[in-house]
Write an enzyme that holds these catalytic residues in place. Structure first.
Site, PDB file in Angstrom:
ATOM      1  N   TRP A   1      34.081  14.548  -9.833  1.00 45.29           N
ATOM      2  CA  TRP A   1      34.479  15.959  -9.841  1.00 45.29           C
ATOM      3  C   TRP A   1      34.418  16.596  -8.460  1.00 45.29           C
ATOM      4  O   TRP A   1      34.886  17.704  -8.263  1.00 45.29           O
ATOM      5  CB  TRP A   1      33.620  16.770 -10.838  1.00 45.29           C
ATOM      6  CG  TRP A   1      32.147  16.539 -10.729  1.00 45.29           C
ATOM      7  CD1 TRP A   1      31.393  15.758 -11.561  1.00 45.29           C
ATOM      8  CD2 TRP A   1      31.238  17.072  -9.761  1.00 45.29           C
ATOM      9  NE1 TRP A   1      30.081  15.764 -11.152  1.00 45.29           N
ATOM     10  CE2 TRP A   1      29.955  16.565 -10.049  1.00 45.29           C
ATOM     11  CE3 TRP A   1      31.379  17.926  -8.663  1.00 45.29           C
ATOM     12  CZ2 TRP A   1      28.828  16.868  -9.287  1.00 45.29           C
ATOM     13  CZ3 TRP A   1      30.266  18.241  -7.902  1.00 45.29           C
ATOM     14  CH2 TRP A   1      29.004  17.712  -8.218  1.00 45.29           C
ATOM     15  N   ASN A   2      33.812  15.924  -7.464  1.00 51.06           N
ATOM     16  CA  ASN A   2      33.663  16.611  -6.169  1.00 51.06           C
ATOM     17  C   ASN A   2      34.932  16.575  -5.310  1.00 51.06           C
ATOM     18  O   ASN A   2      35.192  17.477  -4.546  1.00 51.06           O
ATOM     19  CB  ASN A   2      32.437  16.117  -5.393  1.00 51.06           C
ATOM     20  CG  ASN A   2      32.453  14.637  -5.104  1.00 51.06           C
ATOM     21  OD1 ASN A   2      33.298  13.916  -5.612  1.00 51.06           O
ATOM     22  ND2 ASN A   2      31.528  14.181  -4.289  1.00 51.06           N
TER      23      ASN A   2
ATOM     24  N   LYS B   1      40.900   7.992 -15.110  1.00 48.33           N
ATOM     25  CA  LYS B   1      39.913   8.753 -15.889  1.00 48.33           C
ATOM     26  C   LYS B   1      39.281   9.758 -14.945  1.00 48.33           C
ATOM     27  O   LYS B   1      38.278   9.487 -14.294  1.00 48.33           O
ATOM     28  CB  LYS B   1      38.871   7.803 -16.492  1.00 48.33           C
ATOM     29  CG  LYS B   1      38.307   8.222 -17.817  1.00 48.33           C
ATOM     30  CD  LYS B   1      37.167   9.194 -17.806  1.00 48.33           C
ATOM     31  CE  LYS B   1      36.005   8.960 -16.912  1.00 48.33           C
ATOM     32  NZ  LYS B   1      35.511  10.258 -16.371  1.00 48.33           N
ATOM     33  N   PRO B   2      39.920  10.959 -14.832  1.00 45.23           N
ATOM     34  CA  PRO B   2      39.314  11.997 -13.983  1.00 45.23           C
ATOM     35  C   PRO B   2      38.024  12.495 -14.629  1.00 45.23           C
ATOM     36  O   PRO B   2      37.808  12.301 -15.829  1.00 45.23           O
ATOM     37  CB  PRO B   2      40.377  13.095 -13.963  1.00 45.23           C
ATOM     38  CG  PRO B   2      41.242  12.865 -15.147  1.00 45.23           C
ATOM     39  CD  PRO B   2      41.160  11.403 -15.491  1.00 45.23           C
ATOM     40  N   ALA B   3      37.170  13.136 -13.858  1.00 46.92           N
ATOM     41  CA  ALA B   3      35.927  13.702 -14.411  1.00 46.92           C
ATOM     42  C   ALA B   3      36.271  14.795 -15.419  1.00 46.92           C
ATOM     43  O   ALA B   3      37.251  15.534 -15.247  1.00 46.92           O
ATOM     44  CB  ALA B   3      35.091  14.284 -13.275  1.00 46.92           C
TER      45      ALA B   3
ATOM     46  N   GLY C   1      30.971   7.706  -7.997  1.00 51.16           N
ATOM     47  CA  GLY C   1      30.027   8.548  -8.742  1.00 51.16           C
ATOM     48  C   GLY C   1      28.601   8.122  -8.457  1.00 51.16           C
ATOM     49  O   GLY C   1      28.310   7.572  -7.390  1.00 51.16           O
ATOM     50  N   SER C   2      27.744   8.319  -9.440  1.00 45.63           N
ATOM     51  CA  SER C   2      26.304   8.094  -9.190  1.00 45.63           C
ATOM     52  C   SER C   2      25.956   6.610  -9.219  1.00 45.63           C
ATOM     53  O   SER C   2      26.629   5.804  -9.874  1.00 45.63           O
ATOM     54  CB  SER C   2      25.472   8.825 -10.245  1.00 45.63           C
ATOM     55  OG  SER C   2      25.608   8.168 -11.479  1.00 45.63           O
TER      56      SER C   2
ATOM     57  N   GLU D   1      31.817   3.195  -5.218  1.00 43.89           N
ATOM     58  CA  GLU D   1      31.443   4.102  -4.123  1.00 43.89           C
ATOM     59  C   GLU D   1      30.439   5.066  -4.733  1.00 43.89           C
ATOM     60  O   GLU D   1      30.812   5.974  -5.474  1.00 43.89           O
ATOM     61  CB  GLU D   1      32.701   4.804  -3.593  1.00 43.89           C
ATOM     62  CG  GLU D   1      32.493   5.440  -2.234  1.00 43.89           C
ATOM     63  CD  GLU D   1      32.319   6.929  -2.330  1.00 43.89           C
ATOM     64  OE1 GLU D   1      31.150   7.371  -2.388  1.00 43.89           O
ATOM     65  OE2 GLU D   1      33.324   7.645  -2.337  1.00 43.89           O
ATOM     66  N   LEU D   2      29.155   4.817  -4.454  1.00 52.92           N
ATOM     67  CA  LEU D   2      28.085   5.487  -5.209  1.00 52.92           C
ATOM     68  C   LEU D   2      27.318   6.474  -4.337  1.00 52.92           C
ATOM     69  O   LEU D   2      27.796   6.900  -3.298  1.00 52.92           O
ATOM     70  CB  LEU D   2      27.169   4.410  -5.803  1.00 52.92           C
ATOM     71  CG  LEU D   2      27.914   3.333  -6.615  1.00 52.92           C
ATOM     72  CD1 LEU D   2      26.971   2.253  -7.112  1.00 52.92           C
ATOM     73  CD2 LEU D   2      28.686   3.954  -7.781  1.00 52.92           C
TER      74      LEU D   2
ATOM     75  N   CYS E   1      29.341  12.703  -1.323  1.00 50.48           N
ATOM     76  CA  CYS E   1      28.462  11.516  -1.301  1.00 50.48           C
ATOM     77  C   CYS E   1      27.967  11.244   0.111  1.00 50.48           C
ATOM     78  O   CYS E   1      26.973  10.563   0.295  1.00 50.48           O
ATOM     79  CB  CYS E   1      29.210  10.300  -1.810  1.00 50.48           C
ATOM     80  SG  CYS E   1      29.743  10.507  -3.488  1.00 50.48           S
TER      81      CYS E   1
ATOM     82  N   GLU F   1      19.385  12.745  -3.294  1.00 54.03           N
ATOM     83  CA  GLU F   1      20.477  13.575  -2.764  1.00 54.03           C
ATOM     84  C   GLU F   1      20.283  15.013  -3.246  1.00 54.03           C
ATOM     85  O   GLU F   1      20.077  15.235  -4.440  1.00 54.03           O
ATOM     86  CB  GLU F   1      21.818  13.091  -3.326  1.00 54.03           C
ATOM     87  CG  GLU F   1      22.370  11.858  -2.693  1.00 54.03           C
ATOM     88  CD  GLU F   1      23.738  11.526  -3.303  1.00 54.03           C
ATOM     89  OE1 GLU F   1      24.745  11.734  -2.640  1.00 54.03           O
ATOM     90  OE2 GLU F   1      23.770  11.056  -4.452  1.00 54.03           O
TER      91      GLU F   1
END
Ligand code: SIN
Length: 495
Positions: free
Chosen positions: A162-163, A186-188, A241-242, A263-264, A297, A397
């Protein structure tokens, strides 16, 4: 349309409230829906299908069918579609930015910056589409000749956060479509609208039926994610994401050994050395910390400042941050929008309280706020000084506009502290010393190092991390390789 701001859209069809499968705008198989909320006002701006595993399987099947012909298209054809999509993004930048600001909260100027950044991946991968060639390999056996060809992997599932809801779609999907893969997006659930607008433009650019499919979900995200990971028809999954979710997806993808790019989370050190130019350090810090209200991130999370420059840097930074305006991203003059969730505000306040308990002092801000009486998820830009390495922000974070300043003495000490964490995505150093740039850049355990600047994003540069920040690279020459496989062909030439 629920929001009056949405009436400003020039192309009303860019605002879609359905999922997209095989060129059809569709509801959920269960007819369930979820609401998308403007994080500045808490107003509902859209109601979308809460799609299910059955919908996901339909999208995968459509992408798989399309792959049978799409894989045979030439790089030049695919480049043509990508370039048309790129041009359409720039033509409709105002509409795309408005939708993005309404669902994510980032100020309009920043949203336009993201649309331009997003479009740049389409242009970049249009170029790469024609450069996916293999090689001729000198064979050891004189009776043989060997060559390799590059081929698309198959259906690619692209899970975006979502960012950066637009740029993370094009960074993944641009590479996949250029490589010859078909896609399920699959968007947030918090920010699906800008991805749906992108699907409209991509279709208009001419991609064949089934090359693009979009699943919308907020509450079924775990089941939908698992269906994408475990489908035998999905041959590639890319997720931003996370770290927690990335590890789960890696487990699920292990079932079919689906190729994965992750990419976390990061915990970027931002290191200011005594010999830095104050103005360069402050401007770089501002960019690295406040972009998207601190929700990136690669945001500067631990700001290490050498003792000799500490007080001057802290004072100059506070002066610079004081003038930033917090508010609704669609209002002019606003520099910092809301956070995307209420729990993000709670987490940031928890980090501030924990820092104080560990001896830090607050130089600026420190609380949640409601600029212009807005009901959304706002926090004052905050500067914390004298951070202890015992504080939570040393390991976690912040994901908010909270600057945490850690004093340090020597280069060796700061590199050791910077590397003392489980993740390694971005990092920043500010110094005028060339030998130090090399030594520190080589010594940091990260995927990316910014030197005397505050943004690491460029379509031509590989983006990604090490350790628990994940694996694989997006963008750059490497980005398209994630969607390709190398096939070796060995020939007997002696008859
Ligand atoms: C991210 O925060 O994951 C992406 C940021 C960027 O591409 O600049």
């Amino acid at each position: 349309m629920a929001s009056t701001s949405l009436s400003q859209l020039k192309r009303k069809d860019l605002f879609q409230q359905k999922g997209y499968i095989a060129e059809l705008w569709v509801d959920s198989a269960s007819s369930a829906t979820f609401d998308v909320t403007n994080p500045a006002t808490l107003e509902t701006i859209a109601t979308l299908p809460e799609m299910t595993v059955a919908d996901t399987e339909a999208a995968i099947a459509a992408a798989h069918e399309a792959f049978q012909t799409y894989k045979k298209t030439t790089g030049r054809q695919r480049a043509g579609w990508l370039r048309r999509w790129y041009n359409l993004c720039l033509e409709h930048i105002d509409d795309l930015a408005l939708v993005l600001t309404l669902e994510n909260g980032k100020p309009l100027a920043e949203a336009k910056g993201e649309v331009t950044y997003a479009a740049s991946f389409l242009d970049w991968f249009a170029g790469e589409a024609e450069r996916t060639h293999g090689e001729v390999v000198p064979a050891a056996n004189p009776n043989q000749r060997i060559l390799t060809i590059k081929q698309p992997l198959g259906v690619a599932a692209c899970l975006a956060p979502w960012n950066f809801p637009i740029a993370m779609i094009t960074r993944k999907v641009g590479a996949a479509l250029a490589a010859g893969c078909t896609t399920v997006w699959k968007p947030a659930g918090e920010t699906p609208l800008s991805a749906l607008a992108q699907a409209v433009l991509a279709q208009e650019a001419g991609f064949p039926k089934g090359a693009i499919n979009v699943i919308t979900t907020l509450n079924n995200v775990a089941e939908v994610g698992e269906a994408l990971c475990k489908s035998k028809l999905v041959r590639k999954l890319s997720f931003t994401g996370s770290t927690r979710v990335g590890k789960l997806l890696a487990q699920q993808c292990s079932q079919n050994l689906t190729k994965l790019s992750l990419e976390l989370g990061g915990n970027s050190p931002f290191i200011v050395f005594d010999d830095a130019k104050i103005e360069t350090a402050v401007e770089a810090c501002l960019l690295a910390k406040f972009r998207n209200s601190g929700q990136t991130c690669v945001t500067a999370n631990r700001i290490f400042v050498q003792e000799g420059i500490y007080d001057k840097f802290a004072a100059a930074l506070v002066e610079r941050i004081k003038v930033l305006k917090v508010g609704n991203g669609i209002d002019s003059g606003v520099n910092i929008g809301p956070l995307t969730h209420n729990r993000a505000v709670e987490k940031a306040i928890g980090h501030i309280n924990d820092a104080k308990a560990n001896g830090a002092s607050i130089l600026l801000g420190g609380s949640a706020c409601q600029p212009d009486n807005l009901q959304g998820y706002f926090i004052q830009p905050t500067v914390l000084s004298g951070m202890s390495t015992k504080s939570l922000t040393t390991r976690e974070e912040v994901f908010a506009p909270v600057v945490a300043l850690y004093p340090f003495k020597t280069e060796e000490e700061v590199v050791a502290q910077a590397n003392d964490c489980d993740v390694g995505l971005g990092s920043f150093i500010v110094t005028e010393s060339m030998p130090r740039i090399w030594m520190v850049a080589e010594g940091l355990e990260v995927g990316m190092v910014g030197v005397n600047l505050g943004i690491l994003s460029a379509c031509e540069c590989p983006f990604g991390g090490v350790k628990e920040s994940g694996y694989g690279r997006e963008g750059g020459r490497h980005g398209i390789d994630e969607y390709l496989t190398t096939k070796s062909i060995l020939m007997n030439v002696m008859g």
